[in-house]
Write an enzyme that holds these catalytic residues in place. Structure first.
Site, PDB file in Angstrom:
ATOM      1  N   HIS A 176      51.841  42.514  50.791  1.00  0.00           N
ATOM      2  CA  HIS A 176      51.286  42.026  52.058  1.00  0.00           C
ATOM      3  C   HIS A 176      51.905  40.679  52.396  1.00  0.00           C
ATOM      4  O   HIS A 176      52.050  39.816  51.526  1.00  0.00           O
ATOM      5  CB  HIS A 176      49.755  41.868  51.959  1.00  0.00           C
ATOM      6  CG  HIS A 176      49.015  43.155  52.069  1.00  0.00           C
ATOM      7  ND1 HIS A 176      47.663  43.218  52.279  1.00  0.00           N
ATOM      8  CD2 HIS A 176      49.437  44.443  51.980  1.00  0.00           C
ATOM      9  CE1 HIS A 176      47.276  44.482  52.336  1.00  0.00           C
ATOM     10  NE2 HIS A 176      48.344  45.251  52.154  1.00  0.00           N
ATOM     11  N   TYR A 212      39.514  38.810  56.861  1.00  0.00           N
ATOM     12  CA  TYR A 212      38.405  37.919  56.471  1.00  0.00           C
ATOM     13  C   TYR A 212      37.683  37.560  57.762  1.00  0.00           C
ATOM     14  O   TYR A 212      38.260  36.902  58.624  1.00  0.00           O
ATOM     15  CB  TYR A 212      38.930  36.646  55.824  1.00  0.00           C
ATOM     16  CG  TYR A 212      39.491  36.791  54.433  1.00  0.00           C
ATOM     17  CD1 TYR A 212      40.749  37.355  54.202  1.00  0.00           C
ATOM     18  CD2 TYR A 212      38.767  36.346  53.325  1.00  0.00           C
ATOM     19  CE1 TYR A 212      41.262  37.468  52.920  1.00  0.00           C
ATOM     20  CE2 TYR A 212      39.278  36.452  52.034  1.00  0.00           C
ATOM     21  CZ  TYR A 212      40.526  37.018  51.840  1.00  0.00           C
ATOM     22  OH  TYR A 212      41.028  37.131  50.572  1.00  0.00           O
ATOM     23  N   PRO A 260      35.018  34.872  44.844  1.00  0.00           N
ATOM     24  CA  PRO A 260      36.221  35.696  45.078  1.00  0.00           C
ATOM     25  C   PRO A 260      36.856  35.535  46.457  1.00  0.00           C
ATOM     26  O   PRO A 260      37.888  36.119  46.725  1.00  0.00           O
ATOM     27  CB  PRO A 260      35.729  37.119  44.857  1.00  0.00           C
ATOM     28  CG  PRO A 260      34.261  37.065  44.965  1.00  0.00           C
ATOM     29  CD  PRO A 260      33.835  35.679  44.613  1.00  0.00           C
ATOM     30  N   TYR A 280      46.693  30.176  49.045  1.00  0.00           N
ATOM     31  CA  TYR A 280      46.387  31.587  48.806  1.00  0.00           C
ATOM     32  C   TYR A 280      47.552  32.276  48.093  1.00  0.00           C
ATOM     33  O   TYR A 280      47.370  33.039  47.173  1.00  0.00           O
ATOM     34  CB  TYR A 280      46.115  32.288  50.142  1.00  0.00           C
ATOM     35  CG  TYR A 280      45.438  33.639  50.046  1.00  0.00           C
ATOM     36  CD1 TYR A 280      46.097  34.754  49.559  1.00  0.00           C
ATOM     37  CD2 TYR A 280      44.123  33.813  50.499  1.00  0.00           C
ATOM     38  CE1 TYR A 280      45.469  35.998  49.485  1.00  0.00           C
ATOM     39  CE2 TYR A 280      43.497  35.054  50.430  1.00  0.00           C
ATOM     40  CZ  TYR A 280      44.189  36.144  49.929  1.00  0.00           C
ATOM     41  OH  TYR A 280      43.566  37.374  49.863  1.00  0.00           O
TER      42      TYR A 280
HETATM   43  P1  FAS Z   1      36.863  39.200  31.934  1.00  0.00           P
HETATM   44  O1  FAS Z   1      35.421  38.956  32.206  1.00  0.00           O
HETATM   45  O2  FAS Z   1      37.608  40.174  32.794  1.00  0.00           O
HETATM   46  O3  FAS Z   1      37.067  39.703  30.433  1.00  0.00           O
HETATM   47  C1  FAS Z   1      36.313  39.131  29.393  1.00  0.00           C
HETATM   48  C2  FAS Z   1      36.132  40.206  28.346  1.00  0.00           C
HETATM   49  O4  FAS Z   1      35.447  39.634  27.225  1.00  0.00           O
HETATM   50  C3  FAS Z   1      35.282  41.361  28.855  1.00  0.00           C
HETATM   51  O5  FAS Z   1      35.958  42.591  28.659  1.00  0.00           O
HETATM   52  C4  FAS Z   1      34.021  41.263  28.027  1.00  0.00           C
HETATM   53  O6  FAS Z   1      33.460  42.517  27.732  1.00  0.00           O
HETATM   54  C5  FAS Z   1      34.522  40.578  26.770  1.00  0.00           C
HETATM   55  N1  FAS Z   1      33.462  39.887  26.017  1.00  0.00           N
HETATM   56  C6  FAS Z   1      32.391  39.219  26.516  1.00  0.00           C
HETATM   57  N2  FAS Z   1      31.599  38.790  25.519  1.00  0.00           N
HETATM   58  C7  FAS Z   1      32.185  39.189  24.347  1.00  0.00           C
HETATM   59  C8  FAS Z   1      31.854  39.052  22.971  1.00  0.00           C
HETATM   60  N3  FAS Z   1      30.716  38.458  22.599  1.00  0.00           N
HETATM   61  N4  FAS Z   1      32.688  39.585  22.052  1.00  0.00           N
HETATM   62  C9  FAS Z   1      33.811  40.230  22.431  1.00  0.00           C
HETATM   63  N5  FAS Z   1      34.196  40.399  23.727  1.00  0.00           N
HETATM   64  C10 FAS Z   1      33.375  39.884  24.664  1.00  0.00           C
HETATM   65  N6  FAS Z   1      38.170  38.069  41.106  1.00  0.00           N
HETATM   66  C11 FAS Z   1      38.916  38.183  42.231  1.00  0.00           C
HETATM   67  O7  FAS Z   1      39.932  37.501  42.344  1.00  0.00           O
HETATM   68  N7  FAS Z   1      38.534  39.042  43.228  1.00  0.00           N
HETATM   69  C12 FAS Z   1      37.408  39.828  43.126  1.00  0.00           C
HETATM   70  O8  FAS Z   1      37.083  40.573  44.039  1.00  0.00           O
HETATM   71  C13 FAS Z   1      36.632  39.751  41.965  1.00  0.00           C
HETATM   72  N8  FAS Z   1      35.538  40.555  41.804  1.00  0.00           N
HETATM   73  C14 FAS Z   1      34.785  40.434  40.669  1.00  0.00           C
HETATM   74  C15 FAS Z   1      33.640  41.242  40.467  1.00  0.00           C
HETATM   75  C16 FAS Z   1      32.850  41.116  39.314  1.00  0.00           C
HETATM   76  C17 FAS Z   1      31.619  41.991  39.131  1.00  0.00           C
HETATM   77  C18 FAS Z   1      33.197  40.151  38.328  1.00  0.00           C
HETATM   78  C19 FAS Z   1      32.336  39.955  37.098  1.00  0.00           C
HETATM   79  C20 FAS Z   1      34.334  39.361  38.502  1.00  0.00           C
HETATM   80  C21 FAS Z   1      35.140  39.509  39.673  1.00  0.00           C
HETATM   81  N9  FAS Z   1      36.293  38.743  39.863  1.00  0.00           N
HETATM   82  C22 FAS Z   1      37.049  38.839  40.976  1.00  0.00           C
HETATM   83  C23 FAS Z   1      36.732  37.822  38.869  1.00  0.00           C
HETATM   84  C24 FAS Z   1      37.427  38.627  37.779  1.00  0.00           C
HETATM   85  O9  FAS Z   1      38.481  39.366  38.354  1.00  0.00           O
HETATM   86  C25 FAS Z   1      37.877  37.647  36.728  1.00  0.00           C
HETATM   87  O10 FAS Z   1      38.496  36.511  37.295  1.00  0.00           O
HETATM   88  C26 FAS Z   1      38.790  38.271  35.720  1.00  0.00           C
HETATM   89  O11 FAS Z   1      38.190  39.433  35.216  1.00  0.00           O
HETATM   90  C27 FAS Z   1      39.045  37.229  34.639  1.00  0.00           C
HETATM   91  O12 FAS Z   1      39.571  37.864  33.539  1.00  0.00           O
HETATM   92  P2  FAS Z   1      39.116  37.421  32.044  1.00  0.00           P
HETATM   93  O13 FAS Z   1      39.158  35.940  31.956  1.00  0.00           O
HETATM   94  O14 FAS Z   1      39.923  38.260  31.141  1.00  0.00           O
HETATM   95  O15 FAS Z   1      37.561  37.777  31.971  1.00  0.00           O
HETATM   96  C1  PHB Z   2      39.471  42.796  46.697  1.00  0.00           C
HETATM   97  O1  PHB Z   2      40.286  43.586  47.214  1.00  0.00           O
HETATM   98  O2  PHB Z   2      38.661  43.148  45.823  1.00  0.00           O
HETATM   99  C2  PHB Z   2      39.473  41.347  47.130  1.00  0.00           C
HETATM  100  C3  PHB Z   2      40.515  40.875  47.916  1.00  0.00           C
HETATM  101  C4  PHB Z   2      40.523  39.541  48.307  1.00  0.00           C
HETATM  102  C5  PHB Z   2      39.484  38.713  47.917  1.00  0.00           C
HETATM  103  C6  PHB Z   2      38.456  39.194  47.111  1.00  0.00           C
HETATM  104  C7  PHB Z   2      38.443  40.522  46.724  1.00  0.00           C
HETATM  105  O3  PHB Z   2      39.484  37.412  48.318  1.00  0.00           O
END
Ligand code: FAS
Ligand code: PHB
Length: 391
Positions: free
Chosen positions: A72, A201, A294, A384
């Site tokens: 994009h 957005y 996010p 961004y």
């Molecule tokens: P993660 O949370 O992905 O990974 C951490 C891992 O550690 C998990 O697999 C967990 O199970 C594990 N863990 C936790 N406790 C543990 C323990 N006691 N022992 C062993 N393992 C353990 N970011 C965006 O940019 N756009 C979005 O739209 C967006 N939507 C999101 C929606 C949700 C519901 C959530 C929770 C986050 C969202 N995020 C979004 C942010 C997300 O993408 C994070 O920034 C990204 O997963 C970060 O990656 P990690 O740091 O690896 O953390």
């Molecule tokens: C998504 O596609 O999940 C998304 C994209 C842009 C954002 C947040 C989420 O800022």
């Protein structure tokens, strides 16, 4: 058991770190509390920043991204009766890619399995020990119920916002900043072709809405909802009606195509930063150290940027005994963390509506300025799409 780096968490940060360390000949063991199937099925981020794509390409993990992802040039900013394209490529010479975090995780898991990476899934009772010595170790109960101890030279806390690594930083050195926003996102996946070529957005008096996507056949959309919203109170029709209203269905001939909703969930919005990101032989990366709302599409990309700094720091420490990069890791990572935390707050507060009429006028004025002034648009584009890894 013994390894050089014990990595807690097999999300994007932990998986990518193990891959980058292996590239430097450093062995690691990944410890994950969920099942691999659960990790692979989580629906989260959707946008990869330019620097993330460059890194994945550099380590040979960009093939499927370029085959199935969508590049994009920018995004649309919208408010009632107006929609303006912000072209990142024209402004800062950098694009972004639509390629879901789920897909990135699949590519990382596949690469680690091919490499024979040691991984423990479905563990419990994970605990960190002696992090301020040169002989830290991790204990946990494995999926069979056996007690396991892993001795390591370094522990990498990549365990997200609910893991134990944050708390393993001694309170005497730990500082945290947190802001909870007065709204959440209701996110939906729908089996319908996106109604837009690039993300929209949208500011609207009823609340923020976003039109994103996962593929030419799958749309990803979000609605601002009050905190504590029960997703069960939002029928599919109610969701589509709100999205149509807020995204401007019927405006200038544009229409929002509807389709079957296959997933819906409510995501709270908050900013969180914990410093330092290193204490002794414990290093934090990704959501374990910071959370951003996010709206700025930064969460996943920040996790990537952290481990892109951490891997060479650990290689220098463990292979050459050089402490310099390890000593500066926290400060180096936090420069970008705070920049992305500010940008995510800026996007969030500019686009999410409240009952404050004065605030609404300020938001609309800011949106008009960003959409009409090259300086304003450049600021958004640089944050961004344009931050280099070593920012
Ligand atoms: P993660 O949370 O992905 O990974 C951490 C891992 O550690 C998990 O697999 C967990 O199970 C594990 N863990 C936790 N406790 C543990 C323990 N006691 N022992 C062993 N393992 C353990 N970011 C965006 O940019 N756009 C979005 O739209 C967006 N939507 C999101 C929606 C949700 C519901 C959530 C929770 C986050 C969202 N995020 C979004 C942010 C997300 O993408 C994070 O920034 C990204 O997963 C970060 O990656 P990690 O740091 O690896 O953390
Ligand atoms: C998504 O596609 O999940 C998304 C994209 C842009 C954002 C947040 C989420 O800022």
């Amino acid at each position: 058991m013994r390894t050089e780096v014990a990595i807690i968490g097999a999300g994007p940060a932990g998986l990518l770190l193990s891959h980058l360390l292996a590239d430097q000949g450093i062995d690691s063991i990944l410890i994950e509390t969920r099942s691999q199937q659960y990790v692979l099925s989580r629906i989260r981020a959707g946008i990869l920043a330019h620097s993330t794509v460059e890194l994945l390409d550099a380590i040979g993990l960009g093939t499927r991204l370029h085959a199935e992802g969508q590049e994009h040039r920018g995004i649309y900013l919208q408010w009632p009766q107006e929609r303006h394209h912000i072209d990142f490529v024209d402004l800062v010479g950098r694009s972004v890619w639509v390629y879901g975090q789920t897909e990135v995780t699949k590519d990382l898991v596949s690469a680690r399995e091919t490499a024979g990476q040691a991984m423990f899934y479905e563990v419990s009772d994970t605990a960190l020990h002696d992090v301020d010595t040169e002989a830290p170790y991790v204990t946990f109960t494995d999926s069979s119920g056996a007690a396991v101890r892993i001795d390591a030279a370094v522990i990498a806390g990549c365990d997200g916002s609910f893991g134990p690594s944050r708390a393993a930083m001694p309170e005497s050195v730990r500082q945290t900043w947190e802001r909870t926003y007065p709204y959440s996102w209701l996110g939906v996946l729908a089996d319908v072709a996106p109604s837009t070529d690039e993300l929209i957005y949208a500011w609207h008096p009823d609340g923020f809405a976003m039109h994103s996507m996962r593929s030419p056949k799958v749309s990803r959309l979000y609605l601002q909802v009050p905190n504590g919203t029960d997703v069960g109170t939002w029928s599919d029709d109610r969701i589509w009606d709100a999205l149509a209203e807020r995204l401007g269905h019927g405006q200038d001939g544009w229409s929002l195509e509807r389709g079957p909703i296959t997933d819906k969930s409510v995501l709270p919005m908050r900013s969180y930063v914990q410093t330092p990101m290193r204490h002794g032989r414990l290093f934090l990366a990704g959501d374990a150290a910071h959370i951003v709302p996010p709206t700025g599409a930064k969460g996943l990309n920040l996790a990537v940027a952290d481990v892109a700094l951490l891997a060479p720091a650990l290689a220098a420490l463990l292979r050459k005994g050089e402490e310099r990069l390890a000593d500066s890791y926290s400060e180096d990572a936090l420069r970008r963390v705070w920049r992305c935390t500010h940008f995510s707050w800026w996007m969030t507060t500019m686009l999410h509506t409240s009952a404050d009429p004065f605030g609404a006028q300020l938001q609309l004025s800011q949106l008009r300025w960003v959409a009409s002034s090259e300086a304003g648009a450049m600021g958004l584009a640089e944050n961004y799409a344009g931050l280099p890894i070593g920012f």
